[in-house]
Design an enzyme around this catalytic site. Structure first.
Site, PDB file in Angstrom:
ATOM      1  CB  CYS A 138      -1.112  -0.078   1.203  1.00  0.00           C
ATOM      2  SG  CYS A 138      -1.845   1.428   1.281  1.00  0.00           S
ATOM      3  CB  CYS A 309     -49.467  52.616  14.656  1.00  0.00           C
ATOM      4  SG  CYS A 309     -50.472  54.358  14.476  1.00  0.00           S
ATOM      5  CB  CYS A 341     -43.435  61.366   5.784  1.00  0.00           C
ATOM      6  SG  CYS A 341     -42.315  60.763   7.304  1.00  0.00           S
TER       7      CYS A 341
END
Length: 510
Positions: A138, A309, A341
């Site tokens: 190997c 809001c 705005c």
């Protein structure tokens, strides 16, 4: 992607195995789960799409491989690597495959051509029986190993099972690689196929990780698929054709299919991406803008916003000032047709004389639009909380001789309010990059009308709905949310018309 059933490489179907004697062609049958019917077909206007579960994703991938493999007649593992190379574009792969230069195609995709395969190169797999008793060293661990205990790819490089396992485990777990793991041999770019990986890896966690990586790569590379970006949602949206359209997952999350962000009409994906980057670069400024408190413009007491809001009333008994949360100006003129705005004074900014003054004006311009963008984002969060308050109010109304159907107008009103808030939020991104012309003036007028109507609707829902005033307020709320929705449509139609006619000019330098 949390279940090991997502891609079942381990369950083999015996009938299919008997019909196919070639182990390489059998790979995709082994990885195929039972066809799942757990999908959800949906349609937004003319945009059709399908919501897929994890099992269904794998089924789609396998069917795609089979469809191509039936034409090209090559091993299924190679077909999958080729499809991934072309980002799962079947037509592009077919065109490239039949252009006459197949050797170049396989080389670019980092696979060995099946037509040039050397019959002497027979790769070994775990558990194979060979008559040969020869041994080899190997090249990784330098141990002399019997050939029966070694494995390799079609490139001819072979290593022992343990070295392969360690190598693949490191690539999968440590580097997060799935589709692009190359041969363990130094300098070899041939890709490791899924048969080799699933044959060599026996650790269940590593196998599951690899399966997840393969599936994720399939979705990420395929332009007709996109993961739902909602947290802890493992569904995928599959479309018939790519487009910039909103899609809604079964988990309830709605997002843009093209970029994955929350649906951001009317701004295009490219400008939203630049805006998000700009906000991230100016994170400290954005954090300052997003602060929840401001001073009352009259008595300077700290005011905290606790609803969506923007009409604020100072609670200081000696003040009681009515003002706008966004611009801190008096609230009364906000209902007038001449009051803007939402409009930045570009003419005043052009009067800047030197570079320092110009930089200051550019910052003021950015703060103007970012302030309004962040304010609507914050208000949208409050409106989502409003659903709970409205639900309680609806239950209360049903106890006062009103039917379930009669009180549904409140939920519809909050739905419209949230849609308008989200649209308004992204109009300020669009406006920030927009250059001045006649069409931009019309856009600002439409934006102003929608903003004014949205604030009125928000005020009705947050302040005016009581059991005593229900009869009077019901018609007022219904009229207002219908008007809001109509103004929202007018604004969006105008922007889309500008896209089609190419009438919008942008300030690219921002």
């Amino acid at each position: 992607m949390d279940s090991e059933d997502e891609m079942n490489y381990d369950e083999e179907e015996e009938d299919s195995q008997e019909e196919d004697s070639n182990d390489e062609d059998f790979v995709d049958i082994a990885m195929e789960p039972e066809p799942s019917t757990a999908s959800d077909s949906r349609e937004t206007e003319d945009f059709q799409y399908e919501v897929l579960t994890a099992d269904k994703i794998v089924h789609v991938m396998v069917e795609c491989i089979k469809e191509v493999n039936a034409v090209v007649q090559i091993p299924a593992t190679i077909t999958r690597i080729l499809l991934n190379h072309f980002r799962w574009d079947k037509e592009k792969l077919m065109e490239r495959y039949y252009d006459g230069d197949q050797d170049s195609l396989f080389s670019e995709a980092h696979v060995v051509s099946p037509y040039r395969k050397d019959p002497r190169q027979k790769r070994s797999t775990r558990g194979s029986t060979s008559a040969s008793t020869s041994e080899s060293m190997c090249e990784i661990c330098c141990l002399v190993i019997p050939h029966t205990d070694m494995a390799g790819l079609e490139c001819g490089h072979k290593f022992c099972f343990q070295c392969w396992t360690d190598y693949l485990t490191s690539k999968i777990i440590n580097e997060g690689m799935g589709q692009t793991i190359s041969c363990a041999a130094y300098g070899c770019d041939i890709l490791v196929d899924d048969v080799t990986v699933m044959d060599l890896i026996k650790d269940a966690k590593v196998r599951l990780k690899y399966q997840h990586l393969i599936t994720n790569s399939f979705v990420e590379c395929n332009r007709l698929l996109r993961w739902c970006p909602a947290p802890d949602c493992g569904h995928v949206i599959k479309v018939k054709h790519y487009d910039v359209k909103p899609v809604r997952c079964t988990c309830g999350h709605t997002f843009c299919f093209a970029c994955g962000e929350n649906w951001h009409d009317p701004v295009k994906c490219i400008w939203l991406k630049r805006w998000i980057k700009k906000c991230d670069d100016d994170s400290e400024t954005s954090n300052w803008i997003a602060a929840n408190t401001k001073e009352c413009p009259k008595c300077h007491v700290i005011i905290e916003k606790d609803g969506g809001c923007n009409h604020m009333v100072c609670k200081n008994q000696n003040c009681k000032a009515d003002f706008c949360w966004v611009c801190l100006g008096p609230w009364e003129p906000h209902g007038s047709s001449w009051y803007n705005c939402n409009k930045f004074d570009e003419d005043e900014a052009k009067k800047a004389r030197d570079s320092q003054e110009k930089s200051r004006c550019q910052l003021q311009r950015y703060l103007f639009y970012c302030n309004r963008y962040m304010n609507h984002m914050q208000s949208l969060k409050f409106e989502n909380k409003l659903y709970q308050a409205v639900k309680l109010k609806m239950e209360e109304m049903q106890q006062h001789s009103m039917s379930w159907i009669e009180v549904q107008f409140l939920k519809v009103a909050v739905d419209v309010l949230c849609s308008c808030r989200q649209t308004l939020m992204y109009t300020y991104v669009f406006a920030f990059y927009l250059s001045k012309n006649n069409q931009s003036i019309i856009f600002e007028d439409n934006q102003k009308d929608l903003e004014h109507a949205t604030e009125q609707l928000s005020e009705y829902l947050e302040r005016d709905i009581t059991s005593e005033l229900l009869v009077d307020i019901k018609q007022k709320v219904q009229d207002k949310y219908r008007y809001c929705e109509s103004r929202r449509k007018v604004l969006l139609d105008h922007v889309h018309e500008g896209y089609e006619r190419d009438t919008w000019d942008y300030q690219d330098g921002l």
